[in-house]
Motif scaffolding. Structure first.
Motif, PDB file in Angstrom:
ATOM      1  N   ILE A  14       0.832  -1.208   0.000  1.00  0.00           N
ATOM      2  CA  ILE A  14       0.000   0.000   0.000  1.00  0.00           C
ATOM      3  C   ILE A  14       0.867   1.260   0.000  1.00  0.00           C
ATOM      4  CG2 ILE A  14      -1.743   1.272   1.301  1.00  0.00           C
ATOM      5  CD1 ILE A  14      -2.561  -1.466   2.563  1.00  0.00           C
ATOM      6  N   LYS A  15       0.583   2.164  -0.941  1.00  0.00           N
ATOM      7  CA  LYS A  15       1.366   3.396  -1.062  1.00  0.00           C
ATOM      8  C   LYS A  15       0.593   4.572  -0.475  1.00  0.00           C
ATOM      9  CE  LYS A  15       4.029   1.624  -4.962  1.00  0.00           C
ATOM     10  NZ  LYS A  15       4.270   1.556  -6.417  1.00  0.00           N
ATOM     11  N   GLY A  16       1.210   5.288   0.477  1.00  0.00           N
ATOM     12  CA  GLY A  16       0.556   6.445   1.094  1.00  0.00           C
ATOM     13  C   GLY A  16       1.019   6.589   2.525  1.00  0.00           C
ATOM     14  N   MET A  33       7.365  -2.611  -2.840  1.00  0.00           N
ATOM     15  CA  MET A  33       7.094  -1.430  -3.669  1.00  0.00           C
ATOM     16  C   MET A  33       8.011  -1.505  -4.887  1.00  0.00           C
ATOM     17  SD  MET A  33       5.288   0.768  -1.502  1.00  0.00           S
ATOM     18  CE  MET A  33       4.572  -0.054  -0.068  1.00  0.00           C
ATOM     19  N   GLY A  34       7.562  -1.025  -6.036  1.00  0.00           N
ATOM     20  CA  GLY A  34       8.452  -1.036  -7.190  1.00  0.00           C
ATOM     21  C   GLY A  34       7.801  -0.397  -8.396  1.00  0.00           C
ATOM     22  N   ALA A  35       8.526  -0.426  -9.502  1.00  0.00           N
ATOM     23  CA  ALA A  35       8.018   0.105 -10.769  1.00  0.00           C
ATOM     24  C   ALA A  35       7.092  -0.945 -11.355  1.00  0.00           C
ATOM     25  CB  ALA A  35       9.188   0.391 -11.706  1.00  0.00           C
ATOM     26  N   ASN A  36       5.855  -0.947 -10.906  1.00  0.00           N
ATOM     27  CA  ASN A  36       4.962  -2.082 -11.132  1.00  0.00           C
ATOM     28  C   ASN A  36       3.565  -1.618 -11.521  1.00  0.00           C
ATOM     29  OD1 ASN A  36       6.414  -3.518  -8.131  1.00  0.00           O
ATOM     30  ND2 ASN A  36       7.078  -3.842 -10.233  1.00  0.00           N
ATOM     31  N   LEU A  37       3.411  -1.000 -12.671  1.00  0.00           N
ATOM     32  CA  LEU A  37       2.058  -0.670 -13.131  1.00  0.00           C
ATOM     33  C   LEU A  37       1.303  -1.993 -13.280  1.00  0.00           C
ATOM     34  CD1 LEU A  37       3.023   1.980 -15.834  1.00  0.00           C
ATOM     35  CD2 LEU A  37       2.027   2.444 -13.588  1.00  0.00           C
ATOM     36  N   ALA A  38       0.155  -2.092 -12.622  1.00  0.00           N
ATOM     37  CA  ALA A  38      -0.518  -3.392 -12.502  1.00  0.00           C
ATOM     38  C   ALA A  38      -0.838  -4.022 -13.861  1.00  0.00           C
ATOM     39  CB  ALA A  38      -1.794  -3.223 -11.687  1.00  0.00           C
ATOM     40  N   LYS A  49       6.469   8.972  -4.342  1.00  0.00           N
ATOM     41  CA  LYS A  49       6.538   9.074  -5.815  1.00  0.00           C
ATOM     42  C   LYS A  49       5.190   9.439  -6.423  1.00  0.00           C
ATOM     43  CE  LYS A  49       4.279   5.298  -7.118  1.00  0.00           C
ATOM     44  NZ  LYS A  49       3.199   5.237  -8.083  1.00  0.00           N
ATOM     45  N   ASN A  50       4.105   9.147  -5.715  1.00  0.00           N
ATOM     46  CA  ASN A  50       2.783   9.484  -6.254  1.00  0.00           C
ATOM     47  C   ASN A  50       2.534  10.994  -6.275  1.00  0.00           C
ATOM     48  OD1 ASN A  50       1.793   6.967  -7.005  1.00  0.00           O
ATOM     49  ND2 ASN A  50       1.096   6.481  -4.932  1.00  0.00           N
ATOM     50  N   ILE A  51       3.207  11.736  -5.377  1.00  0.00           N
ATOM     51  CA  ILE A  51       3.088  13.204  -5.410  1.00  0.00           C
ATOM     52  C   ILE A  51       3.804  13.720  -6.666  1.00  0.00           C
ATOM     53  CG2 ILE A  51       3.496  15.356  -4.177  1.00  0.00           C
ATOM     54  CD1 ILE A  51       3.780  13.788  -1.583  1.00  0.00           C
ATOM     55  N   GLY A  78       3.467   6.418 -17.037  1.00  0.00           N
ATOM     56  CA  GLY A  78       2.333   5.526 -17.315  1.00  0.00           C
ATOM     57  C   GLY A  78       1.289   5.391 -16.225  1.00  0.00           C
ATOM     58  N   GLY A  79       1.395   6.157 -15.128  1.00  0.00           N
ATOM     59  CA  GLY A  79       0.504   5.909 -13.991  1.00  0.00           C
ATOM     60  C   GLY A  79      -0.824   6.664 -14.037  1.00  0.00           C
ATOM     61  N   ARG A  80      -1.721   6.257 -13.137  1.00  0.00           N
ATOM     62  CA  ARG A  80      -3.056   6.879 -13.055  1.00  0.00           C
ATOM     63  C   ARG A  80      -2.971   8.292 -12.505  1.00  0.00           C
ATOM     64  NH1 ARG A  80      -5.290   1.964  -9.459  1.00  0.00           N
ATOM     65  NH2 ARG A  80      -3.388   2.603  -8.378  1.00  0.00           N
ATOM     66  N   ALA A  88      13.230   3.851 -10.367  1.00  0.00           N
ATOM     67  CA  ALA A  88      12.468   3.138 -11.407  1.00  0.00           C
ATOM     68  C   ALA A  88      10.961   3.383 -11.261  1.00  0.00           C
ATOM     69  CB  ALA A  88      12.776   1.643 -11.340  1.00  0.00           C
ATOM     70  N   ASP A  89      10.463   3.342 -10.028  1.00  0.00           N
ATOM     71  CA  ASP A  89       9.019   3.588  -9.846  1.00  0.00           C
ATOM     72  C   ASP A  89       8.670   5.030 -10.205  1.00  0.00           C
ATOM     73  OD1 ASP A  89       6.395   3.049  -9.304  1.00  0.00           O
ATOM     74  OD2 ASP A  89       6.605   2.879  -7.137  1.00  0.00           O
ATOM     75  N   LEU A  90       9.586   5.943  -9.871  1.00  0.00           N
ATOM     76  CA  LEU A  90       9.349   7.346 -10.230  1.00  0.00           C
ATOM     77  C   LEU A  90       9.180   7.484 -11.740  1.00  0.00           C
ATOM     78  CD1 LEU A  90      11.747   9.939  -8.556  1.00  0.00           C
ATOM     79  CD2 LEU A  90       9.295  10.108  -8.910  1.00  0.00           C
TER      80      LEU A  90
HETATM   81  O1  LIG Z   1       2.366   2.639  -8.098  1.00  0.00           O
HETATM   82  C1  LIG Z   1       2.197   2.454  -9.279  1.00  0.00           C
HETATM   83  C2  LIG Z   1       3.231   1.851 -10.146  1.00  0.00           C
HETATM   84  O2  LIG Z   1       4.291   1.303  -9.426  1.00  0.00           O
HETATM   85  C3  LIG Z   1       0.930   2.864  -9.915  1.00  0.00           C
HETATM   86  O3  LIG Z   1       0.871   4.239  -9.991  1.00  0.00           O
HETATM   87  P1  LIG Z   1      -0.538   4.938 -10.200  1.00  0.00           P
HETATM   88  O4  LIG Z   1      -1.333   4.730  -8.947  1.00  0.00           O
HETATM   89  O5  LIG Z   1      -0.235   6.383 -10.468  1.00  0.00           O
HETATM   90  O6  LIG Z   1      -1.153   4.263 -11.395  1.00  0.00           O
END
Ligand SMILES: O=C(CO)COP(=O)(O)O
Ligand SMILES: NC(=O)C1=CN([C@@H]2O[C@H](COP(=O)(O)OP(=O)(O)OC[C@H]3O[C@@H](n4cnc5c(N)ncnc54)[C@H](O)[C@@H]3O)[C@@H](O)[C@H]2O)C=CC1
Length: 358
Positions: A120-122, A150-155, A207-209, A269-271, A261-263
């Motif tokens: 969980i990120k936050g 945690m990682g560079a892991n777009l689902a 990284k989400n900020i 590509g993130g939401r 990498a996650d950054l």
């Molecule tokens: O954490 C993520 C990739 O590792 C997903 O990022 P988003 O929530 O911005 O799609």
């Protein structure tokens, strides 16, 4: 030693993608893991049918990860206590907004010796002041040790089996590293285990900020150089934040998948990036865009920016973190997105004298 029983708490976009991997690994290592993996699903109706029933018959989460099948040993369970009370390992993967109210029914109900791993990120705002790591909140609520992944892991890409890396920050890498890796690693999902769990978690949250900032500059039609500057300044603020508030963080952790990498992936590509771009190009609120664009999936960036700002403001440190601060102010309407670059022009990174870097 008895096979460890795994439960997954959450079944959103990432929860479903990780359930496919863990389900496969549990089935492939029956001596090490109990093959049945229970997945707690926050129940909802989809075209008149319960989501848990759809998952248990079609073996697909048609709402949050359509088009990808679960292995049949992944079983959806609507009651969180039934889903988790026999588990030796809990994989926690819910949007952080729902953490406390979702986990409260589990208090005092878990098996002795159970362990957690949070994806969980936050952060969590503590009403009496400050913010807390999500892993700490889980540990205190459930009285279990909690590692993080945690990682560079777009689902979507993980579910499509495209090669990537991830980082596990283990509470005790020596005793738990091997089974943690065995639970998650596949030929296309490579796991590095480190012992600097706090920094791994801080990277995933912060990284989400930065991703929101990347979305703003995309919406404002800046180019790749600008986005690279946002990523770099964001990284510097992440490192500084860890130095100030979590002393002892290792710089090397920022070079694992959970850091740089996650950054990068999230800023492309993130939401959070996507919705933040639309926020600039439309006249809609972030909340409306989240509903309109994400079909029930949830953003973490704007809330995390507010959580971090809660601390920075209280400590009169907003000026030292202009990117984090500006992202928050834009998200809550206190600043116009057009102001973002002006704020970065004042960045302390650009004020350091040359000899101060030596
Ligand atoms: O954490 C993520 C990739 O590792 C997903 O990022 P988003 O929530 O911005 O799609
Ligand atoms: N989606 C991704 O690419 C990645 C997400 N993450 C992180 O994983 C965590 C979970 O994210 P996702 O699985 O993507 O979730 P998601 O963004 O798909 O959120 C939807 C989930 O929230 C649940 N939900 C809705 N209302 C609820 C309520 N009132 N109570 C409890 N649950 C409720 C839904 O049932 C669904 O399971 C987040 O912290 C996210 O940052 C990490 C890496 C990648």
């Amino acid at each position: 030693m008895a096979a460890k029983k795994i439960s997954i708490v959450g079944s959103g976009n990432w929860g479903s993608a990780i359930a496919r991997i863990v389900g496969q690994n549990a089935a492939a290592h029956p001596g090490q893991f109990d093959p049945e993996v229970r997945m707690w699903v926050f129940e909802e109706m989809i075209e008149g049918q319960k989501l848990t029933e759809i998952i248990n018959t079609k073996h697909e989460n048609v709402k949050y990860l359509p088009g990808k099948k679960f292995p049949e040993n992944v079983v959806a369970v609507p009651d969180i206590v039934t889903a988790c009370q026999e588990a030796d390992i809990l994989i926690l993967v819910i949007p952080h907004q729902f953490l406390e109210r979702s986990l409260t029914p589990l208090k005092g109900k878990l098996k002795p010796g159970a362990q957690g791993i949070s994806l969980i990120k936050g952060f969590h705002i503590v009403p009496s002041g400050g913010i807390e790591l999500i892993s700490v909140v889980i540990k205190e609520l459930l009285n279990i040790p909690v590692s993080v992944l945690m990682g560079a892991n777009l689902a979507g890409e993980v579910a499509a089996d495209k090669f990537c890396e991830t980082t596990i920050g283990a509470v005790d890498a020596t005793s738990d590293g091997k089974w943690l890796q065995a639970m998650f690693q596949t030929p296309n999902f490579r796991v590095v285990v480190v012992d600097d769990a706090k920094t791994v978690e801080i990277c995933g949250a912060l990284k989400n900020i930065v991703a929101c900032g990347a979305g703003f500059v995309d919406g404002l039609k800046y180019g790749d150089n600008t986005k690279a500057a946002v990523i770099r300044l964001g990284l510097m603020e992440m490192i500084r934040y860890a130095e100030v508030f979590y002393p002892g963080s290792k710089l090397s952790t920022f070079f694992e998948s959970c850091g740089v990498a996650d950054l990068i992936t999230t800023c492309y590509g993130g939401r959070n990036r996507r919705v933040s771009e639309a926020f600039v190009t439309s006249d809609k609120s972030i909340e409306d865009l989240e509903k309109e664009m994400l079909n029930g999936q949830r953003l973490q960036g704007p809330e995390t920016a507010a959580e971090v700002n809660f601390v920075l403001k209280a400590k009169d440190m907003e000026d030292q973190f202009p990117l984090f601060t500006s992202v928050h102010k834009i998200c809550v309407g206190e600043q116009k997105p057009e102001e973002f670059i002006n704020q970065l022009r004042q960045h302390p990174e650009h004020m350091i004298q040359f000899d101060a870097r030596l």
